[in-house]
Enzyme design. Structure first.
Site, PDB file in Angstrom:
ATOM      1  N   LEU A 474       0.807  -0.925  -0.703  1.00  0.00           N
ATOM      2  CA  LEU A 474       0.243  -0.042  -0.118  1.00  0.00           C
ATOM      3  C   LEU A 474       0.677   1.177  -0.003  1.00  0.00           C
ATOM      4  O   LEU A 474       0.328   2.578  -0.446  1.00  0.00           O
ATOM      5  CB  LEU A 474      -0.823   0.187   0.978  1.00  0.00           C
ATOM      6  CG  LEU A 474      -1.514   1.234   1.236  1.00  0.00           C
ATOM      7  CD1 LEU A 474      -2.534   0.808  -0.176  1.00  0.00           C
ATOM      8  CD2 LEU A 474      -2.631   1.219   2.854  1.00  0.00           C
ATOM      9  N   ARG A 484       0.896   9.766 -10.876  1.00  0.00           N
ATOM     10  CA  ARG A 484      -0.172   9.184 -11.982  1.00  0.00           C
ATOM     11  C   ARG A 484      -1.518   9.797 -12.020  1.00  0.00           C
ATOM     12  O   ARG A 484      -1.624   9.967 -12.963  1.00  0.00           O
ATOM     13  CB  ARG A 484      -0.314   7.604 -12.068  1.00  0.00           C
ATOM     14  CG  ARG A 484       1.264   6.941 -12.017  1.00  0.00           C
ATOM     15  CD  ARG A 484       1.935   7.678 -13.258  1.00  0.00           C
ATOM     16  NE  ARG A 484       3.194   7.285 -13.550  1.00  0.00           N
ATOM     17  CZ  ARG A 484       3.941   7.416 -14.754  1.00  0.00           C
ATOM     18  NH1 ARG A 484       3.870   8.459 -15.387  1.00  0.00           N
ATOM     19  NH2 ARG A 484       5.925   6.774 -14.531  1.00  0.00           N
TER      20      ARG A 484
END
Length: 564
Positions: A474, A484
């Site tokens: 994670l 992104r």
């Protein structure tokens, strides 16, 4: 795999409170704390790895660390990713004649305050900024890699060769020793007898009381050595992390009996060598068997402390703060602890590590154009298993954009305004035609020409769809999303990142909310930008002359200001 609750359990394990009952509100507060704070080391500090002490800024993307467990007083090998962050803040520092460190203010310190001096289990985790100023740090002395047995004789001889041997110039398979001390002669002859190795001896032509011994070591000894090296360049041929415990004991014993000197007045062994590699090797072998070894007063000496040591004392005058602008480093371990030191001539000690977000893992199946997949795979912390065009005929699926754009004039890797009218129609038509032709060629090569799949794939375009299964923790998912989902990311991969963000929000709702507040929607200012904000708060115009054009535009947009 994992949840918000599992992240909290991993975090509380460092504090010995993993089983305590907690409400969801308490879990959310802890998650927000963890995302808000970094637990990192200054790049000049050193960390204990399975192959020796390394500066943080010389570590690779992944390293095998020797991780301490205070409950068992053992060191365990763990192959972990090295976390790297940017910092521009006042680091908490500590320095006296025996140890030093420089860490971020919220770094976790393994510390026993003065009020718990008589308590052998009195060590606890404290943020560096609020660690009691009087007490003790836990020295690495006494922590060891679990192992038992006698030293391996072949390794003993290899260690003795590294220290006192030299290669015979006329034969790369022969080693000679020029020995004066009776204890060294006795040690060598006993080893040779135990291993059944023949030797030749003669009086030294250089020293009247010295003897020259010549041997041909067997392969069991040669495998440890790099043949033919000069004395100052001798080094171990294998990685210390690959050694068995008996081999570690043997090499260490051989080095001690060659270039080591046992102190008569204190439990110390001083190892002297002109070879930096051998000094480093002696230090890490000492660590494996529970001894703290560090550089002594001269450049060629390393001192191993072989007896009991008191803890490393802290007093208020040793603490301070120093500003640091640059990278900081850390790693996440199973115990929440690492072994570090400030400099090669200082004592090592047990200290904290970084984020428990690596304890939760996501695995996803993704279908995407090859050019997007290659961007995704730049994130090397992910594990990928991609469909292979060597084994499979890829389906007739390609990505065709709904709109095309001009090349950006101020960003070489970006797009500008959308094409319109006849120009847009012609460009899209040409792209579709080219993709159709390529697909026809690919199919013809395989079906009609008998060309192998692995060779026919060479004509496929990057618009071809591929698939992979990807697995990542994670912590690195959040790092991926930070980059992104940014407005500057390419639109196609941003669409996938937005979809992944929705998955994270569903699986880890508290973590996602905290990430939005403290990472995605947070703003990091450079030093020049901070000075500009301070000027604005005083009612003065900000000085933006030290900012680049892009930084200046972003700053003005952030504060909704017009170009001066």
């Amino acid at each position: 795999m994992g949840s918000d609750a599992s992240i909290c359990r991993a975090a509380r394990l460092s504090y010995g409170r993993a089983d305590a009952e907690r409400t969801s509100a308490e879990d959310e507060r802890l998650i927000r704390y963890l995302l808000r704070h970094r637990h990192c080391y200054h790049p000049s500090m050193e960390v204990l790895t399975a192959d020796g002490w390394k500066r943080w800024d010389t570590c690779g993307e992944r390293e095998t660390f020797l991780v301490p467990n205070p409950k068992t007083r053992t060191l365990t090998k763990e192959h972990l990713r090295v976390e790297v962050f940017d910092a521009d803040e006042n680091m908490v520092t500590f320095r006296n004649s025996r140890m030093s460190f420089s860490v971020t203010p919220d770094h976790r310190m393994w510390f026993r305050p003065k009020s718990r001096m008589g308590d052998v289990d009195g060590y606890q985790i404290y943020p560096a900024d609020s660690t009691p100023r009087c007490g003790h740090f836990d020295p690495v002395q006494g922590y060891k890699v679990f192992g038992a047995g006698a030293p391996d004789p072949s390794a003993q001889l290899a260690g003795f060769i590294l220290g006192d041997g030299s290669w015979v110039q006329t034969s790369v398979n022969q080693v000679c020793f020029h020995l004066k001390k009776p204890r060294k002669k006795s040690y060598l002859l006993d080893l040779l007898a135990e291993l059944g190795i023949d030797h030749k001896q003669r009086k030294s032509a250089t020293y009247e009381d010295a003897t020259v011994y010549t041997i041909s070591p067997p392969e069991s000894v040669l495998r440890f050595l790099v043949k033919g090296e000069r004395a100052a360049e001798k080094r171990l041929a294998v990685s210390p992390s690959s050694l068995e415990y008996a081999e570690i004991l043997g090499l260490w014993d051989g080095l001690v009996n060659s270039d080591g000197a046992v102190k008569k007045d204190r439990p110390q062994i001083q190892f002297s060598s002109a070879s930096p590699h051998l000094r480093s090797l002696f230090s890490v072998l000492s660590a494996y068997i529970g001894y703290d070894a560090h550089a002594a007063s001269t450049e060629i000496n390393v001192t191993a402390h072989t007896g009991y040591r008191t803890t490393l004392e802290a007093r208020s005058q040793y603490w301070g703060r120093t500003h640091h602008s640059g990278r900081v480093y850390c790693a996440t371990t199973s115990t929440g602890l690492l072994v570090v030191r400030g400099n090669p001539d200082e004592f090592g000690f047990v200290c904290g590590n970084t984020s428990p977000f690596e304890q939760a893992v996501i695995q996803i199946h993704v279908k995407l154009p090859i050019f997007v997949a290659r961007q995704w795979m730049r994130h090397r912390t992910w594990s990928f298993n991609e469909i292979s065009a060597r084994y499979s005929v890829l389906p007739d699926e390609v990505f065709v954009p709904t709109a095309l754009h001009e090349q950006s004039l101020d960003n070489k890797q970006g797009r500008g305004a959308a094409l319109t009218g006849d120009a847009a129609a012609a460009a899209l038509g040409g792209m579709r035609y080219a993709l159709d032709v390529v697909r026809a060629v690919y199919s013809n090569l395989i079906l009609n020409r008998g060309v192998s799949r692995e060779e026919a794939r060479a004509v496929l375009p990057v618009a071809q769809y591929t698939e992979f299964v990807a697995r990542v923790d994670l912590h690195n998912v959040l790092h991926f999303l930070k980059l992104r989902t940014d407005a500057h990311a390419q639109a196609e991969i941003r669409a996938y990142a937005d979809a992944l963000a929705g998955i994270v929000a569903e699986l880890f709702p508290a973590t996602y909310r905290a990430w939005v507040d403290y990472s995605r929607d947070a703003v990091t200012l450079t030093r020049a930008e901070v000075e500009a904000v301070r000027a604005m708060m005083k009612g003065c115009p900000p000085d933006l002359t030290n900012l680049s054009d892009r930084e200046r535009k972003a700053f003005l947009a952030l504060f909704q200001m017009e170009q001066p």
